[in-house]
Write a protein that holds these residues in place. Sequence first.
Motif, PDB file in Angstrom:
ATOM      1  N   PRO A  25       0.859  -1.193   0.000  1.00 52.58           N
ATOM      2  CA  PRO A  25       0.000   0.000   0.000  1.00 52.58           C
ATOM      3  C   PRO A  25       0.891   1.238   0.000  1.00 52.58           C
ATOM      4  CG  PRO A  25       0.120  -0.914   2.203  1.00 52.58           C
ATOM      5  CD  PRO A  25       0.938  -1.819   1.321  1.00 52.58           C
ATOM      6  N   TYR A  26       0.512   2.235  -0.782  1.00 51.43           N
ATOM      7  CA  TYR A  26       1.485   3.315  -1.010  1.00 51.43           C
ATOM      8  C   TYR A  26       0.803   4.666  -1.245  1.00 51.43           C
ATOM      9  CZ  TYR A  26       5.026   6.079  -3.474  1.00 51.43           C
ATOM     10  OH  TYR A  26       5.874   7.081  -3.860  1.00 51.43           O
ATOM     11  N   ARG A  27       1.484   5.721  -0.742  1.00 47.51           N
ATOM     12  CA  ARG A  27       1.162   7.094  -1.110  1.00 47.51           C
ATOM     13  C   ARG A  27       2.297   8.020  -0.666  1.00 47.51           C
ATOM     14  NH1 ARG A  27      -4.420   9.954   0.640  1.00 47.51           N
ATOM     15  NH2 ARG A  27      -3.448   9.863   2.701  1.00 47.51           N
ATOM     16  N   GLN A  28       2.871   8.723  -1.610  1.00 47.67           N
ATOM     17  CA  GLN A  28       3.849   9.799  -1.371  1.00 47.67           C
ATOM     18  C   GLN A  28       5.016   9.366  -0.479  1.00 47.67           C
ATOM     19  OE1 GLN A  28       1.366  12.975   0.164  1.00 47.67           O
ATOM     20  NE2 GLN A  28       0.654  13.548  -1.874  1.00 47.67           N
ATOM     21  N   ARG A  29       5.624   8.258  -0.833  1.00 50.87           N
ATOM     22  CA  ARG A  29       6.824   7.797  -0.119  1.00 50.87           C
ATOM     23  C   ARG A  29       7.893   7.430  -1.150  1.00 50.87           C
ATOM     24  NH1 ARG A  29       4.430   5.639   4.826  1.00 50.87           N
ATOM     25  NH2 ARG A  29       6.393   4.699   5.465  1.00 50.87           N
ATOM     26  N   GLU A  30       8.214   8.379  -2.040  1.00 45.66           N
ATOM     27  CA  GLU A  30       9.069   8.090  -3.191  1.00 45.66           C
ATOM     28  C   GLU A  30      10.442   7.557  -2.795  1.00 45.66           C
ATOM     29  OE1 GLU A  30       7.405  10.859  -2.738  1.00 45.66           O
ATOM     30  OE2 GLU A  30       6.011  11.084  -4.416  1.00 45.66           O
ATOM     31  N   GLN A  31      11.073   8.189  -1.837  1.00 40.39           N
ATOM     32  CA  GLN A  31      12.416   7.772  -1.444  1.00 40.39           C
ATOM     33  C   GLN A  31      12.408   6.355  -0.879  1.00 40.39           C
ATOM     34  OE1 GLN A  31      14.415  10.416   1.276  1.00 40.39           O
ATOM     35  NE2 GLN A  31      16.221   9.122   1.443  1.00 40.39           N
ATOM     36  N   GLN A  32      11.450   6.069  -0.027  1.00 37.65           N
ATOM     37  CA  GLN A  32      11.367   4.731   0.548  1.00 37.65           C
ATOM     38  C   GLN A  32      11.026   3.688  -0.505  1.00 37.65           C
ATOM     39  OE1 GLN A  32       8.636   4.962   3.813  1.00 37.65           O
ATOM     40  NE2 GLN A  32      10.175   5.773   5.209  1.00 37.65           N
ATOM     41  N   LEU A  33      10.143   4.055  -1.440  1.00 42.56           N
ATOM     42  CA  LEU A  33       9.786   3.114  -2.496  1.00 42.56           C
ATOM     43  C   LEU A  33      11.012   2.752  -3.336  1.00 42.56           C
ATOM     44  CD1 LEU A  33       7.695   1.484  -4.048  1.00 42.56           C
ATOM     45  CD2 LEU A  33       7.186   3.530  -5.400  1.00 42.56           C
ATOM     46  N   GLY A  34      11.830   3.753  -3.662  1.00 38.88           N
ATOM     47  CA  GLY A  34      13.048   3.488  -4.428  1.00 38.88           C
ATOM     48  C   GLY A  34      13.978   2.560  -3.679  1.00 38.88           C
ATOM     49  N   GLN A  35      14.166   2.799  -2.381  1.00 39.42           N
ATOM     50  CA  GLN A  35      15.023   1.933  -1.566  1.00 39.42           C
ATOM     51  C   GLN A  35      14.454   0.518  -1.486  1.00 39.42           C
ATOM     52  OE1 GLN A  35      15.120   5.165   1.723  1.00 39.42           O
ATOM     53  NE2 GLN A  35      16.929   3.930   2.120  1.00 39.42           N
ATOM     54  N   PHE A  36      13.152   0.433  -1.311  1.00 38.67           N
ATOM     55  CA  PHE A  36      12.492  -0.873  -1.195  1.00 38.67           C
ATOM     56  C   PHE A  36      12.672  -1.698  -2.457  1.00 38.67           C
ATOM     57  CE2 PHE A  36       8.869  -3.677  -1.760  1.00 38.67           C
ATOM     58  CZ  PHE A  36       8.773  -4.308  -0.535  1.00 38.67           C
ATOM     59  N   LEU A  37      12.350  -1.097  -3.598  1.00 35.18           N
ATOM     60  CA  LEU A  37      12.422  -1.836  -4.861  1.00 35.18           C
ATOM     61  C   LEU A  37      13.841  -2.285  -5.164  1.00 35.18           C
ATOM     62  CD1 LEU A  37      10.006   0.385  -6.966  1.00 35.18           C
ATOM     63  CD2 LEU A  37       9.557  -1.957  -6.185  1.00 35.18           C
ATOM     64  N   MET A  38      14.797  -1.423  -4.923  1.00 40.53           N
ATOM     65  CA  MET A  38      16.191  -1.739  -5.200  1.00 40.53           C
ATOM     66  C   MET A  38      16.647  -2.961  -4.393  1.00 40.53           C
ATOM     67  SD  MET A  38      19.419   0.849  -4.859  1.00 40.53           S
ATOM     68  CE  MET A  38      18.393   2.157  -5.523  1.00 40.53           C
ATOM     69  N   TYR A  39      16.397  -2.896  -3.094  1.00 43.91           N
ATOM     70  CA  TYR A  39      16.871  -3.977  -2.235  1.00 43.91           C
ATOM     71  C   TYR A  39      16.049  -5.247  -2.407  1.00 43.91           C
ATOM     72  CZ  TYR A  39      17.850  -6.678   1.982  1.00 43.91           C
ATOM     73  OH  TYR A  39      18.182  -7.686   2.848  1.00 43.91           O
ATOM     74  N   MET A  40      14.718  -5.106  -2.467  1.00 44.53           N
ATOM     75  CA  MET A  40      13.869  -6.291  -2.484  1.00 44.53           C
ATOM     76  C   MET A  40      14.035  -7.120  -3.741  1.00 44.53           C
ATOM     77  SD  MET A  40      12.513  -6.611   0.430  1.00 44.53           S
ATOM     78  CE  MET A  40      11.353  -7.940   0.066  1.00 44.53           C
ATOM     79  N   HIS A  41      14.279  -6.492  -4.881  1.00 38.24           N
ATOM     80  CA  HIS A  41      14.524  -7.292  -6.083  1.00 38.24           C
ATOM     81  C   HIS A  41      15.847  -8.043  -5.970  1.00 38.24           C
ATOM     82  CE1 HIS A  41      11.078  -6.512  -8.574  1.00 38.24           C
ATOM     83  NE2 HIS A  41      11.191  -5.200  -8.437  1.00 38.24           N
ATOM     84  N   ASN A  42      16.840  -7.435  -5.347  1.00 40.88           N
ATOM     85  CA  ASN A  42      18.085  -8.161  -5.084  1.00 40.88           C
ATOM     86  C   ASN A  42      17.843  -9.328  -4.130  1.00 40.88           C
ATOM     87  OD1 ASN A  42      19.769  -6.532  -6.691  1.00 40.88           O
ATOM     88  ND2 ASN A  42      20.098  -5.070  -5.023  1.00 40.88           N
ATOM     89  N   TYR A  43      17.035  -9.071  -3.128  1.00 41.71           N
ATOM     90  CA  TYR A  43      16.749 -10.055  -2.075  1.00 41.71           C
ATOM     91  C   TYR A  43      15.911 -11.226  -2.620  1.00 41.71           C
ATOM     92  CZ  TYR A  43      14.843 -11.718   2.432  1.00 41.71           C
ATOM     93  OH  TYR A  43      14.464 -12.481   3.502  1.00 41.71           O
ATOM     94  N   LEU A  44      14.805 -10.906  -3.249  1.00 39.89           N
ATOM     95  CA  LEU A  44      13.857 -11.939  -3.661  1.00 39.89           C
ATOM     96  C   LEU A  44      14.402 -12.845  -4.759  1.00 39.89           C
ATOM     97  CD1 LEU A  44      10.649  -9.719  -3.593  1.00 39.89           C
ATOM     98  CD2 LEU A  44      11.134 -11.638  -2.054  1.00 39.89           C
ATOM     99  N   ARG A  45      15.178 -12.295  -5.673  1.00 42.71           N
ATOM    100  CA  ARG A  45      15.727 -13.143  -6.740  1.00 42.71           C
ATOM    101  C   ARG A  45      16.695 -14.180  -6.178  1.00 42.71           C
ATOM    102  NH1 ARG A  45      18.347  -9.324 -10.803  1.00 42.71           N
ATOM    103  NH2 ARG A  45      18.626  -8.083  -8.922  1.00 42.71           N
ATOM    104  N   ARG A  46      17.373 -13.847  -5.098  1.00 40.90           N
ATOM    105  CA  ARG A  46      18.284 -14.809  -4.484  1.00 40.90           C
ATOM    106  C   ARG A  46      17.551 -15.914  -3.723  1.00 40.90           C
ATOM    107  NH1 ARG A  46      20.895 -10.598  -5.738  1.00 40.90           N
ATOM    108  NH2 ARG A  46      23.138 -10.627  -6.120  1.00 40.90           N
ATOM    109  N   GLN A  47      16.270 -15.744  -3.530  1.00 36.67           N
ATOM    110  CA  GLN A  47      15.488 -16.806  -2.903  1.00 36.67           C
ATOM    111  C   GLN A  47      14.969 -17.822  -3.919  1.00 36.67           C
ATOM    112  OE1 GLN A  47      12.405 -15.000  -0.438  1.00 36.67           O
ATOM    113  NE2 GLN A  47      13.842 -14.910   1.287  1.00 36.67           N
TER     114      GLN A  47
END
Length: 318
Positions: free
Chosen positions: A111-133
């Motif tokens: 769920p999201y609204r007006q959290r651009e910086q956090q969204l960028g950090q989340f997507l960057m790390y989580m794609h690295n994280y999830l692909r390794r699973q």
Amino acid sequence: MIKFRISSRQVYAVVGYGLLLVFLLWPDRFASRYEYIDGEEIYDQLVRKTTKNVSLMRNGIRCDYSDVIEENVYLYRRPFTEEIINNNVKLGGEWYPEDCLPSFSTAIIIPYRQREQQLGQFLMYMHNYLRRQRIHYRVFIIEQYDPKPFNRAKLFNIGALIAMKLDYPCLVLHDVDLMPQNLGNLYACSQRPRHMCSSLDVFRYNLPYRGLFGGATAIQSNQFMKINGMSNMFSGWGGEDDDFFARLKNKKIDICRFSPQYSRYTMLKHRKEKPNKDRVAFLRNGHLRYHSDGLNSLVYKEVGYRLDNLFTHVLVET
């Protein structure tokens, strides 16, 4: 030469203070206060189920998850937090391994609204994280477009319905400001709904109370349907997670947690939403609405639906 004499009493005092400091700072000092699934039992507790398109893949070899769980690597570090490494994420934020057949398909709903910086950090790390699973996953960003108070639970309901229409058997309901630290916390559903972030740094890696069931949770789609999803009433901060937990209890569905060594998360700094002044009243009479307030009463307007390079973006008015 100046000589200092230290009495045995002073030595004991220094040692005592040292032990007290270790006790206060030790992350797992309250870990035994709730039941959890040990690392060697995790894989047997997971539900091996995928979307139909993945189950029809014919590459033969099943993905192995034993090393991911057993090693439980600490991943929340550079370079994984700074850039997407070898970006091969498909349009819409979907990924699955091509060298083996995954055992799990998971929709990550944010769920999201007006959290651009956090969204960028989340997507960057989580794609690295999830692909390794080595799981099959897809990231859904459900953005509230109107100026009304933020309705987190309603956005989860919207995302869940969209994901279930795409045949995802497992839902991870996830806040954008939470980052898992250890890789062994597989983003797959267990037999019982799972509170994934029971060891959170802002709580000194302790569980504040056993009924806490928010932040990051994994639940099978059929279980989410059985409890009629989450309440749509909780606009503003607070209450919806406790109501979610109560709905599970009402259907006699117990929750579970992994061992604290697998459940460690860090929370990004953020500004809290304005509290919902009616949250206590809604919680008190929530049992009267379990069958009428949820997925079956969900009303919203879809303003936009777009496949971004890193996520499926659903823009809604609530």
